[in-house]
Design a protein around this motif. Structure first.
Motif, mmCIF file in Angstrom:
data_model
loop_
_atom_site.group_PDB
_atom_site.id
_atom_site.type_symbol
_atom_site.label_atom_id
_atom_site.label_comp_id
_atom_site.label_asym_id
_atom_site.label_seq_id
_atom_site.Cartn_x
_atom_site.Cartn_y
_atom_site.Cartn_z
ATOM 1 N N GLU A 72 0.847 -1.197 0.000
ATOM 2 C CA GLU A 72 0.000 0.000 0.000
ATOM 3 C C GLU A 72 0.884 1.249 0.000
ATOM 4 N N ASP A 73 2.036 1.178 0.707
ATOM 5 C CA ASP A 73 2.920 2.344 0.801
ATOM 6 C C ASP A 73 3.485 2.773 -0.542
ATOM 7 N N ASN A 74 3.847 1.809 -1.425
ATOM 8 C CA ASN A 74 4.401 2.210 -2.718
ATOM 9 C C ASN A 74 3.335 2.239 -3.822
ATOM 10 N N GLY A 75 2.072 2.000 -3.468
ATOM 11 C CA GLY A 75 0.966 2.115 -4.417
ATOM 12 C C GLY A 75 0.803 0.934 -5.357
ATOM 13 N N LEU A 76 1.479 -0.196 -5.062
ATOM 14 C CA LEU A 76 1.414 -1.337 -5.968
ATOM 15 C C LEU A 76 0.569 -2.488 -5.460
ATOM 16 N N ALA A 77 -0.042 -2.342 -4.288
ATOM 17 C CA ALA A 77 -0.955 -3.381 -3.798
ATOM 18 C C ALA A 77 -2.237 -3.323 -4.627
ATOM 19 N N CYS A 78 -2.893 -4.462 -4.740
ATOM 20 C CA CYS A 78 -4.111 -4.528 -5.555
ATOM 21 C C CYS A 78 -5.180 -5.272 -4.767
ATOM 22 N N ASP A 79 -6.029 -4.533 -4.085
ATOM 23 C CA ASP A 79 -7.049 -5.145 -3.223
ATOM 24 C C ASP A 79 -8.100 -5.927 -3.993
ATOM 25 N N MET A 80 -8.452 -5.497 -5.197
ATOM 26 C CA MET A 80 -9.549 -6.123 -5.932
ATOM 27 C C MET A 80 -9.104 -7.248 -6.858
ATOM 28 N N GLY A 81 -7.833 -7.443 -7.013
ATOM 29 C CA GLY A 81 -7.330 -8.460 -7.940
ATOM 30 C C GLY A 81 -7.045 -7.855 -9.290
ATOM 31 N N GLY A 82 -5.957 -8.312 -9.886
ATOM 32 C CA GLY A 82 -5.559 -7.777 -11.184
ATOM 33 C C GLY A 82 -4.574 -8.703 -11.851
ATOM 34 N N SER A 83 -3.590 -8.120 -12.540
ATOM 35 C CA SER A 83 -2.588 -8.931 -13.229
ATOM 36 C C SER A 83 -1.254 -8.195 -13.217
ATOM 37 N N ILE A 84 -0.185 -8.969 -13.394
ATOM 38 C CA ILE A 84 1.148 -8.390 -13.502
ATOM 39 C C ILE A 84 1.925 -9.162 -14.549
#
Length: 179
Positions: A72-84
């Motif tokens: 969450e601190d670096n803005g890269l967490a994804c609470d809803m689910g996604g892809s990388i």
């Protein structure tokens, strides 16, 4: 150990299938670790979460190892689910995701392996299965333990016969009998 991670909006991540790795399930906080592929000094990644797309890079250390956290601190967490998608890692890399009580790890999947058969996990009951793009998050209802099951399983490489190989099915002459 500090993680050298930059998040930029000016990186254009091109991820060719034979040089790209994906996470079976990408959600919550977590990260990845791996070795740089030959010829790479950093990895580039693109993370998609809902309608937000973030591109970034992570530098390799002196041994060629790359580590990156998604928080969450670096803005890269994804609470809803996604892809990388990650470009520049060698095979053998892996990642983890955290939920409120536990963590789960899984290998990253080479993007060119996604052309194989997709196998959905068996639901034995007593667990919650949440399907992602390339895998499912499994959470035990009572204990809260989690795991990641990729949907794509490795398949043996296709072997193409050598066209110059001799044909052993032809008749032959035996010198002793004259036949």
């Amino acid at each position: 150990m500090p993680i050298d991670l930059e998040v930029e909006n000016e990186i254009s991540v091109v991820c060719p299938d034979d040089e790209c790795h994906v996470a079976p399930v990408f959600m919550g906080e977590g990260g990845f670790v791996g070795e740089l592929a030959d010829g790479f000094g950093q990895v580039n990644f693109v993370a998609e979460c809902g309608n937000v797309i973030v591109e970034g890079n992570a530098m390799g250390d002196s041994a060629g190892l790359v580590r990156a956290a998604f928080t969450e601190d670096n803005g890269l967490a994804c609470d809803m689910g996604g892809s990388i998608q990650i470009h520049g890692l060698a095979d053998g890399d892996w990642y983890w995701i955290n939920d409120d009580m536990n963590s789960a790890v899984s290998p990253l999947i080479a993007k060119d392996a996604l052309m194989g058969d997709e196998v959905m996990p068996t639901d034995p009951g007593g667990v919650d299965l949440s399907a992602g793009d390339y895998g499912s998050l499994v959470k035990h209802a009572a204990s809260g333990r989690i795991g990641i099951l990729p949907h794509f399983v490795p398949s043996p490489p296709v072997e193409i016969p050598d066209p110059e190989a001799p044909d052993v099915c032809e008749p032959y002459w035996h010198a002793r009998t004259g036949q």
